[in-house]
Design a protein around this motif. Structure first.
Motif, PDB file in Angstrom:
ATOM      1  N   GLU A 164      -3.552   1.647 -19.137  1.00 18.11           N
ATOM      2  CA  GLU A 164      -3.336   0.629 -20.166  1.00 18.11           C
ATOM      3  C   GLU A 164      -2.974  -0.717 -19.539  1.00 18.11           C
ATOM      4  O   GLU A 164      -3.417  -1.776 -20.004  1.00 18.11           O
ATOM      5  CB  GLU A 164      -2.221   1.073 -21.113  1.00 18.11           C
ATOM      6  CG  GLU A 164      -2.587   2.272 -21.977  1.00 18.11           C
ATOM      7  CD  GLU A 164      -1.403   2.834 -22.731  1.00 18.11           C
ATOM      8  OE1 GLU A 164      -1.597   3.282 -23.886  1.00 18.11           O
ATOM      9  OE2 GLU A 164      -0.279   2.833 -22.180  1.00 18.11           O
ATOM     10  N   VAL A 165      -2.164  -0.673 -18.489  1.00 18.77           N
ATOM     11  CA  VAL A 165      -1.791  -1.907 -17.805  1.00 18.77           C
ATOM     12  C   VAL A 165      -2.994  -2.494 -17.078  1.00 18.77           C
ATOM     13  O   VAL A 165      -3.258  -3.707 -17.140  1.00 18.77           O
ATOM     14  CB  VAL A 165      -0.632  -1.650 -16.817  1.00 18.77           C
ATOM     15  CG1 VAL A 165      -0.268  -2.950 -16.090  1.00 18.77           C
ATOM     16  CG2 VAL A 165       0.585  -1.087 -17.543  1.00 18.77           C
ATOM     17  N   ASP A 166      -3.738  -1.648 -16.405  1.00 17.19           N
ATOM     18  CA  ASP A 166      -4.894  -2.088 -15.622  1.00 17.19           C
ATOM     19  C   ASP A 166      -5.875  -2.893 -16.472  1.00 17.19           C
ATOM     20  O   ASP A 166      -6.296  -4.003 -16.102  1.00 17.19           O
ATOM     21  CB  ASP A 166      -5.584  -0.861 -15.021  1.00 17.19           C
ATOM     22  CG  ASP A 166      -6.764  -1.216 -14.131  1.00 17.19           C
ATOM     23  OD1 ASP A 166      -7.800  -1.671 -14.669  1.00 17.19           O
ATOM     24  OD2 ASP A 166      -6.670  -1.021 -12.907  1.00 17.19           O
ATOM     25  N   ARG A 167      -6.242  -2.374 -17.639  1.00 16.73           N
ATOM     26  CA  ARG A 167      -7.292  -3.032 -18.412  1.00 16.73           C
ATOM     27  C   ARG A 167      -6.856  -4.370 -18.978  1.00 16.73           C
ATOM     28  O   ARG A 167      -7.649  -5.312 -19.036  1.00 16.73           O
ATOM     29  CB  ARG A 167      -7.802  -2.106 -19.509  1.00 16.73           C
ATOM     30  CG  ARG A 167      -6.791  -1.750 -20.584  1.00 16.73           C
ATOM     31  CD  ARG A 167      -7.376  -0.764 -21.603  1.00 16.73           C
ATOM     32  NE  ARG A 167      -6.433  -0.503 -22.679  1.00 16.73           N
ATOM     33  CZ  ARG A 167      -6.701   0.287 -23.711  1.00 16.73           C
ATOM     34  NH1 ARG A 167      -7.867   0.900 -23.796  1.00 16.73           N
ATOM     35  NH2 ARG A 167      -5.789   0.470 -24.661  1.00 16.73           N
ATOM     36  N   ILE A 168      -5.592  -4.506 -19.389  1.00 21.96           N
ATOM     37  CA  ILE A 168      -5.145  -5.789 -19.933  1.00 21.96           C
ATOM     38  C   ILE A 168      -4.924  -6.809 -18.828  1.00 21.96           C
ATOM     39  O   ILE A 168      -5.241  -7.992 -18.976  1.00 21.96           O
ATOM     40  CB  ILE A 168      -3.865  -5.628 -20.798  1.00 21.96           C
ATOM     41  CG1 ILE A 168      -3.543  -6.932 -21.541  1.00 21.96           C
ATOM     42  CG2 ILE A 168      -2.665  -5.198 -19.959  1.00 21.96           C
ATOM     43  CD1 ILE A 168      -4.590  -7.344 -22.552  1.00 21.96           C
ATOM     44  N   VAL A 169      -4.438  -6.350 -17.690  1.00 18.21           N
ATOM     45  CA  VAL A 169      -4.204  -7.274 -16.577  1.00 18.21           C
ATOM     46  C   VAL A 169      -5.524  -7.830 -16.055  1.00 18.21           C
ATOM     47  O   VAL A 169      -5.619  -9.005 -15.687  1.00 18.21           O
ATOM     48  CB  VAL A 169      -3.403  -6.570 -15.467  1.00 18.21           C
ATOM     49  CG1 VAL A 169      -3.386  -7.406 -14.195  1.00 18.21           C
ATOM     50  CG2 VAL A 169      -1.975  -6.308 -15.942  1.00 18.21           C
ATOM     51  N   ARG A 170      -6.565  -7.010 -16.049  1.00 19.49           N
ATOM     52  CA  ARG A 170      -7.874  -7.505 -15.618  1.00 19.49           C
ATOM     53  C   ARG A 170      -8.392  -8.595 -16.562  1.00 19.49           C
ATOM     54  O   ARG A 170      -9.036  -9.551 -16.119  1.00 19.49           O
ATOM     55  CB  ARG A 170      -8.872  -6.353 -15.535  1.00 19.49           C
ATOM     56  CG  ARG A 170      -8.608  -5.416 -14.367  1.00 19.49           C
ATOM     57  CD  ARG A 170      -9.670  -4.344 -14.226  1.00 19.49           C
ATOM     58  NE  ARG A 170      -9.296  -3.409 -13.182  1.00 19.49           N
ATOM     59  CZ  ARG A 170      -9.482  -3.613 -11.877  1.00 19.49           C
ATOM     60  NH1 ARG A 170     -10.073  -4.736 -11.477  1.00 19.49           N
ATOM     61  NH2 ARG A 170      -9.100  -2.729 -10.991  1.00 19.49           N
ATOM     62  N   VAL A 171      -8.103  -8.469 -17.860  1.00 24.49           N
ATOM     63  CA  VAL A 171      -8.476  -9.531 -18.792  1.00 24.49           C
ATOM     64  C   VAL A 171      -7.744 -10.822 -18.419  1.00 24.49           C
ATOM     65  O   VAL A 171      -8.321 -11.918 -18.431  1.00 24.49           O
ATOM     66  CB  VAL A 171      -8.156  -9.122 -20.242  1.00 24.49           C
ATOM     67  CG1 VAL A 171      -8.370 -10.305 -21.201  1.00 24.49           C
ATOM     68  CG2 VAL A 171      -9.020  -7.943 -20.668  1.00 24.49           C
ATOM     69  N   GLY A 172      -6.463 -10.692 -18.060  1.00 21.77           N
ATOM     70  CA  GLY A 172      -5.702 -11.868 -17.641  1.00 21.77           C
ATOM     71  C   GLY A 172      -6.274 -12.526 -16.408  1.00 21.77           C
ATOM     72  O   GLY A 172      -6.414 -13.755 -16.337  1.00 21.77           O
ATOM     73  N   PHE A 173      -6.621 -11.721 -15.405  1.00 23.35           N
ATOM     74  CA  PHE A 173      -7.198 -12.274 -14.182  1.00 23.35           C
ATOM     75  C   PHE A 173      -8.556 -12.919 -14.455  1.00 23.35           C
ATOM     76  O   PHE A 173      -8.865 -13.995 -13.920  1.00 23.35           O
ATOM     77  CB  PHE A 173      -7.339 -11.169 -13.120  1.00 23.35           C
ATOM     78  CG  PHE A 173      -6.105 -10.972 -12.279  1.00 23.35           C
ATOM     79  CD1 PHE A 173      -5.733 -11.910 -11.327  1.00 23.35           C
ATOM     80  CD2 PHE A 173      -5.323  -9.834 -12.436  1.00 23.35           C
ATOM     81  CE1 PHE A 173      -4.596 -11.725 -10.543  1.00 23.35           C
ATOM     82  CE2 PHE A 173      -4.183  -9.647 -11.662  1.00 23.35           C
ATOM     83  CZ  PHE A 173      -3.814 -10.592 -10.711  1.00 23.35           C
ATOM     84  N   GLU A 174      -9.389 -12.282 -15.274  1.00 23.30           N
ATOM     85  CA  GLU A 174     -10.700 -12.855 -15.589  1.00 23.30           C
ATOM     86  C   GLU A 174     -10.556 -14.177 -16.320  1.00 23.30           C
ATOM     87  O   GLU A 174     -11.306 -15.125 -16.074  1.00 23.30           O
ATOM     88  CB  GLU A 174     -11.515 -11.863 -16.425  1.00 23.30           C
ATOM     89  CG  GLU A 174     -12.000 -10.641 -15.664  1.00 23.30           C
ATOM     90  CD  GLU A 174     -13.034 -10.967 -14.606  1.00 23.30           C
ATOM     91  OE1 GLU A 174     -13.752 -11.983 -14.773  1.00 23.30           O
ATOM     92  OE2 GLU A 174     -13.139 -10.207 -13.615  1.00 23.30           O
ATOM     93  N   MET A 175      -9.592 -14.248 -17.243  1.00 25.94           N
ATOM     94  CA  MET A 175      -9.348 -15.489 -17.961  1.00 25.94           C
ATOM     95  C   MET A 175      -8.892 -16.588 -16.996  1.00 25.94           C
ATOM     96  O   MET A 175      -9.384 -17.723 -17.038  1.00 25.94           O
ATOM     97  CB  MET A 175      -8.291 -15.262 -19.041  1.00 25.94           C
ATOM     98  CG  MET A 175      -7.943 -16.503 -19.856  1.00 25.94           C
ATOM     99  SD  MET A 175      -9.256 -17.041 -20.963  1.00 25.94           S
ATOM    100  CE  MET A 175      -9.181 -15.748 -22.208  1.00 25.94           C
ATOM    101  N   ALA A 176      -7.945 -16.248 -16.107  1.00 28.67           N
ATOM    102  CA  ALA A 176      -7.441 -17.232 -15.149  1.00 28.67           C
ATOM    103  C   ALA A 176      -8.542 -17.705 -14.204  1.00 28.67           C
ATOM    104  O   ALA A 176      -8.611 -18.892 -13.851  1.00 28.67           O
ATOM    105  CB  ALA A 176      -6.276 -16.629 -14.365  1.00 28.67           C
TER     106      ALA A 176
END
Length: 350
Positions: free
Chosen positions: A162-174
């Motif tokens: 659950e953490v992995d998938r949301i954090v990847r969205v954050g990195f992609e956005m950044a």
């Protein structure tokens, strides 16, 4: 022909959603719209806040345009029948785990912010909030403790997936913005947050171009007031993200200006788009609501679900142009009605 499910909801939801739909229709993109009740309106019509027909429409649609839910008339109902249960339910059923909440201060709105103009100038933040875990979805209940006292409990929990998938969205956005990501947690006291931080650090290796920082949530709340324009993208859990995104909205001048997207994938998937303000039953039907957050949510729908960046930018530019010419609802210190504000945006749609 892309299908848009329109779920107006309660309070001011129907008012602002009407005008967001008007803007989408004005783009002449060949969209099809179907409307269904949700929240308190659905409870009155069907005896439950998320009718099976509404959920079926949301599942088959290319995107969902959502208004707001909540009505004090239903506060005495058991939790599963309250309007808010529909929001949690539709997020779960559609797998909407990533909530994208931009907080942008449009030029000319500096005086609408409670912070000094020099502090908020240039504010352009995106908060990426995990949406289907944390205490909102963890085990919860009431019990009597060993002292005979009533006790309520809500379990905060995340697994590494659950953490992995949301954090990847954050990195992609950044990666697509200013290449700065701040992960917000409370790892000094919460084991859930320590896992969160560990996973963030593991994923960061795959994004060497993004500058990663960690911040405890209490410090993040303070820095959002002290130096909000220094932030680029913030990624955090459900509870912390709920609070920080509302705080960021006031930095931007009004909660009536902030849109959001709830996604199950980065783009091209069924998503739900809604203003972050609530149903505001105290002003419902009075023409006082600011429709800009709903209109900007429609722009996010175009960007993420329909993958039409050009149309999204047209809508955002129209909002900016209307504001630049002085269009203001009461929450921004002006006198325009909901309809008049939407009309001002539509006049600028080129």
């Amino acid at each position: 022909m892309p299908l848009i499910a329109v779920l107006p909801g309660d309070g001011i939801g129907p008012e602002v959603t009407t005008h967001a739909r008007r803007v989408l229709e004005a783009l002449d993109l060949g969209l099809e719209f179907q409307e269904a009740p949700i929240g308190g309106a659905a409870y009155l019509a069907a005896g439950r806040p998320l009718p099976a027909e509404t959920l079926a429409l949301a599942k088959k649609a290319d995107a969902v345009l959502f208004g707001a839910i909540g009505d004090p008339r239903f506060e005495g109902l058991e939790r599963r029948l309250r309007p808010e249960a529909a929001l949690l339910g539709i997020r779960r059923e559609l797998g909407l785990f990533a909530n994208i909440r931009p907080a942008t201060l449009f030029p000319g709105l500096e005086e609408a912010s409670p912070l000094k103009a020099e502090v908020v100038k240039g504010l352009d933040i995106v908060i990426v909030r995990e949406l289907t875990g944390d205490v909102y979805f963890g085990e919860k209940g009431r019990r009597t403790n060993i002292e005979g006292l009533r006790q309520g409990y809500d379990v905060m929990s995340y697994n590494e997936g659950e953490v992995d998938r949301i954090v990847r969205v954050g990195f992609e956005m950044a990666k697509r913005r200013r290449k700065k990501l701040c992960s917000v947690d409370k790892a000094n006291v919460l084991e859930t947050s320590q896992l969160w931080r560990d996973v963030v650090n593991e994923i960061a290796i795959e994004y060497p171009e993004v500058q990663l920082t960690h911040m405890y949530v209490d410090n993040a709340a303070m820095q959002l007031v002290r130096r909000p324009a220094d932030f680029d993208v913030i990624v955090t859990g459900n509870l912390f993200g709920d609070i920080l995104s509302d705080q960021a909205s006031m930095c931007a001048g009004s909660i009536g200006m902030l849109p959001s997207a709830s996604l199950s994938a980065w783009s091209g998937a069924n998503g739900m788009y809604e203003p972050i303000h609530g149903s505001a039953p105290d002003i419902a039907g009075q023409g006082k609501a600011n429709p800009c957050a709903a209109i900007l949510s429609a722009a996010m729908l175009l960007r993420h679900s329909l993958v039409n960046e050009a149309a999204a930018k047209r809508v955002e530019a129209a909002v900016g142009a209307a504001l630049a010419k002085g269009a203001r609802t009461a929450d921004l210190g002006g006198s325009l009605s909901t309809t008049e504000m939407a009309d001002a945006v539509l006049q600028e749609l080129v």
